[in-house]
Design a protein around this motif. Structure first.
Motif, PDB file in Angstrom:
ATOM      1  N   ASP A   1       2.427 -28.220  30.409  1.00  0.00           N
ATOM      2  CA  ASP A   1       2.700 -27.563  29.126  1.00  0.00           C
ATOM      3  C   ASP A   1       2.847 -28.574  27.994  1.00  0.00           C
ATOM      4  O   ASP A   1       3.652 -28.411  27.083  1.00  0.00           O
ATOM      5  CB  ASP A   1       3.959 -26.687  29.212  1.00  0.00           C
TER       6      ASP A   1
ATOM      7  N   ASN B   1       4.419 -17.504  31.329  1.00  0.00           N
ATOM      8  CA  ASN B   1       4.672 -18.197  30.065  1.00  0.00           C
ATOM      9  C   ASN B   1       3.821 -19.448  29.924  1.00  0.00           C
ATOM     10  O   ASN B   1       3.296 -19.743  28.846  1.00  0.00           O
ATOM     11  CB  ASN B   1       6.151 -18.585  29.957  1.00  0.00           C
ATOM     12  N   SER B   2       3.684 -20.211  31.005  1.00  0.00           N
ATOM     13  CA  SER B   2       2.918 -21.449  30.953  1.00  0.00           C
ATOM     14  C   SER B   2       1.439 -21.180  30.680  1.00  0.00           C
ATOM     15  O   SER B   2       0.829 -21.828  29.813  1.00  0.00           O
ATOM     16  CB  SER B   2       3.072 -22.227  32.263  1.00  0.00           C
TER      17      SER B   2
ATOM     18  N   TYR C   1       0.965 -19.920  27.048  1.00  0.00           N
ATOM     19  CA  TYR C   1       1.112 -20.979  26.057  1.00  0.00           C
ATOM     20  C   TYR C   1      -0.064 -21.945  26.092  1.00  0.00           C
ATOM     21  O   TYR C   1      -0.592 -22.343  25.048  1.00  0.00           O
ATOM     22  CB  TYR C   1       2.413 -21.730  26.310  1.00  0.00           C
TER      23      TYR C   1
ATOM     24  N   ARG D   1      -2.083 -22.074  22.602  1.00  0.00           N
ATOM     25  CA  ARG D   1      -1.873 -23.272  21.778  1.00  0.00           C
ATOM     26  C   ARG D   1      -3.147 -23.649  21.025  1.00  0.00           C
ATOM     27  O   ARG D   1      -3.091 -24.062  19.866  1.00  0.00           O
ATOM     28  CB  ARG D   1      -1.407 -24.418  22.666  1.00  0.00           C
TER      29      ARG D   1
ATOM     30  N   SER E   1       4.639 -13.464  26.499  1.00  0.00           N
ATOM     31  CA  SER E   1       5.538 -14.618  26.600  1.00  0.00           C
ATOM     32  C   SER E   1       6.952 -14.258  26.177  1.00  0.00           C
ATOM     33  O   SER E   1       7.163 -13.610  25.150  1.00  0.00           O
ATOM     34  CB  SER E   1       5.024 -15.761  25.725  1.00  0.00           C
TER      35      SER E   1
ATOM     36  N   HIS F   1       7.880 -21.474  22.817  1.00  0.00           N
ATOM     37  CA  HIS F   1       6.443 -21.173  22.786  1.00  0.00           C
ATOM     38  C   HIS F   1       6.142 -20.136  21.709  1.00  0.00           C
ATOM     39  O   HIS F   1       5.164 -20.266  20.947  1.00  0.00           O
ATOM     40  CB  HIS F   1       5.977 -20.652  24.139  1.00  0.00           C
TER      41      HIS F   1
END
Length: 458
Positions: free
Chosen positions: A47, A267-268, A271, A275, A295, A300
């Motif tokens: 991340d 979540n990872s 993100y 991103r 998320s 994040h």
């Protein structure tokens, strides 16, 4: 019974980890570097985690780190190696920069695990040629060789002293995931190494992947192999959603991961995709709304929200951010205002960018086809000002047409930052009044621009 390696051990491990973290929720990393080549030690992980540890003049360092358990890349100058860190570790290391392999040693909590990891990577490097040869072999031979390598790694783990049972359990699963990850690489590697582009694996070749359950946060943090398998699985699912529902693949990807129960994985992946993905999507609002529902990571969400607020200002229909007095190849200075009155197809590129150079022949064909029509082709280089001569040389060498401009501050140019450009080439389409028609216009090689230009009656 095959599934037991991936499921039941995780329950025991989680209980042990919770007990350990009750006493200390940080990691202490210290050590001594002989012949230091830098005043810092860089640590990076999943991340996009990055941190630096100060190295004193005498080569000593010590820092307290708050991080999720997992694999981290440590580097000092041009020297780098893998390490495993988790809360509760008080790990010290020592090495000489002139001979990392021969001098790296560990003491303290976590020393056995990290010594094992270093020895494992040396072992993997030693069998690299054999692995390459295995990819050239037929399916049955490849599986036989790869399975033997897996068994050799398991033997190495089981005979290595000073390792906790919790770590050994995770690493056993990681080795198994590595075998499965090699299976997923076989088709592509076999085509490349045998120059047989028509090769396809058998229908049942990847059946062993059916045993993997993509919901283990512990394995996701610990095992790069498990992470790659997980990413592959949801990318495949996304392609199916895109095809079945007729949506763009970026939207389909967020939909594919939305049902993941484990917060760490969901979540990872969200993100990691958002991103950069939010800067490329053709449906900003839908993309952002989907991410926001997926998320629940506060940091994040804040970062992606900041990106959304910037990108909303350069959405379709909004006035384009301006650029002022960019150096023109013809020796003059050019601003966006000077180019109004025609449709603008803007290419943000650089001489050092391989994908940018691949688009040049297609861009030149478009320029030729639409020469004299109501569209101007504008190329904005984000080469550094110090590379001005290289920029000019490539324009001459490649016989580039259109309007060739050099941005004033490369990546830090206001025009680049206002469009939140994080990767090039990037193409932007504006109308004759300077309003945005598409902040992520198709690349010339896509074959989609002719239809767009014709629809605009260019």
């Amino acid at each position: 019974m095959k599934k037991s390696i991936f499921i039941y051990a995780a329950v025991i491990l989680l209980a042990g980890a919770c007990k350990q973290n009750e006493t200390r929720n940080y990691t202490v990393l210290s050590g001594k570097i002989e012949n230091p080549v830098s005043n810092q030690l860089l640590i990076s992980g999943q991340d996009f985690f990055r941190d630096t540890i100060a190295v004193r003049d005498d080569g000593t360092f010590r820092d307290t780190l708050y991080l999720s358990p997992g694999s981290f890349l440590l580097s000092h100058g041009k020297i780098f190696w893998r390490s495993y860190l988790e809360s509760g570790y008080d790990l010290a290391m020592a090495f000489n920069t002139s001979d990392l392999n021969g001098t790296l040693s560990y003491t303290g909590t976590g020393s056995g695990e990290n010594a094992y990891i270093f020895s494992k990577f040396k072992m993997l490097r030693s069998i690299m040629d054999k692995k390459q040869q295995a990819f050239k072999a037929d399916e049955s031979t490849f599986k036989t060789i790869t399975n033997r390598q897996k068994e050799a790694l398991e033997h190495h783990l089981n005979t290595f002293g000073g390792i906790s049972e919790g770590f050994k359990s995770k690493e056993t699963r990681n080795i198994a995931y590595g075998y499965l990850a090699d299976l997923t690489r076989y088709e592509t590697m076999h085509r490349r190494l045998t120059d047989n582009e028509g090769f396809s694996i058998s229908a049942d070749f990847l059946d062993e992947l059916d045993q993997v359950i993509y919901n283990s946060g512990i394995d996701f943090l610990f095992s790069g192999n498990y992470r790659r398998l997980t990413e592959r699985h949801f990318e495949k699912t996304a392609r199916e959603i895109a095809q079945n529902e007729g949506v763009e693949e970026d939207i389909a990807y967020l939909k594919s991961i939305s049902g993941i129960e484990n917060d760490t994985i969901r979540n990872s992946l969200a993100y990691e995709h958002a991103r950069f993905g939010i800067t490329y999507t053709n449906d900003l609002d839908t993309y952002y709304e989907l991410f926001s529902t997926i998320s629940n990571d506060t940091e994040h969400r804040k970062e992606v929200n900041r990106s959304y607020e910037v990108l909303a200002k350069v959405a379709k229909g909004r006035p384009s951010p301006r650029f002022e007095e960019y150096l023109n190849f013809d020796g003059s200075n050019t601003s966006l205002e000077d180019l109004k009155g025609a449709y603008l197809y803007i290419d943000v590129w650089a001489t050092w960018c391989g994908p940018c150079r691949k688009e040049i022949p297609y861009l030149k064909q478009l320029e030729k086809k639409y020469h004299g029509r109501n569209v101007k082709f504008v190329s904005i280089s984000i080469d550094k000002q110090s590379d001005k001569d290289k920029w000019k040389e490539m324009i001459l060498e490649k016989e580039l047409g259109g309007t060739q401009l050099l941005a004033d501050k490369d990546w830090e140019s206001d025009f680049v930052k206002n469009y939140m450009i994080k990767g090039i080439p990037r193409f932007i389409l504006l109308d004759p009044e300077g309003n945005i028609l598409d902040p992520n216009a198709p690349v010339p090689s896509s074959g989609k621009l002719e239809a767009i230009f014709n629809n605009l009656d260019i």
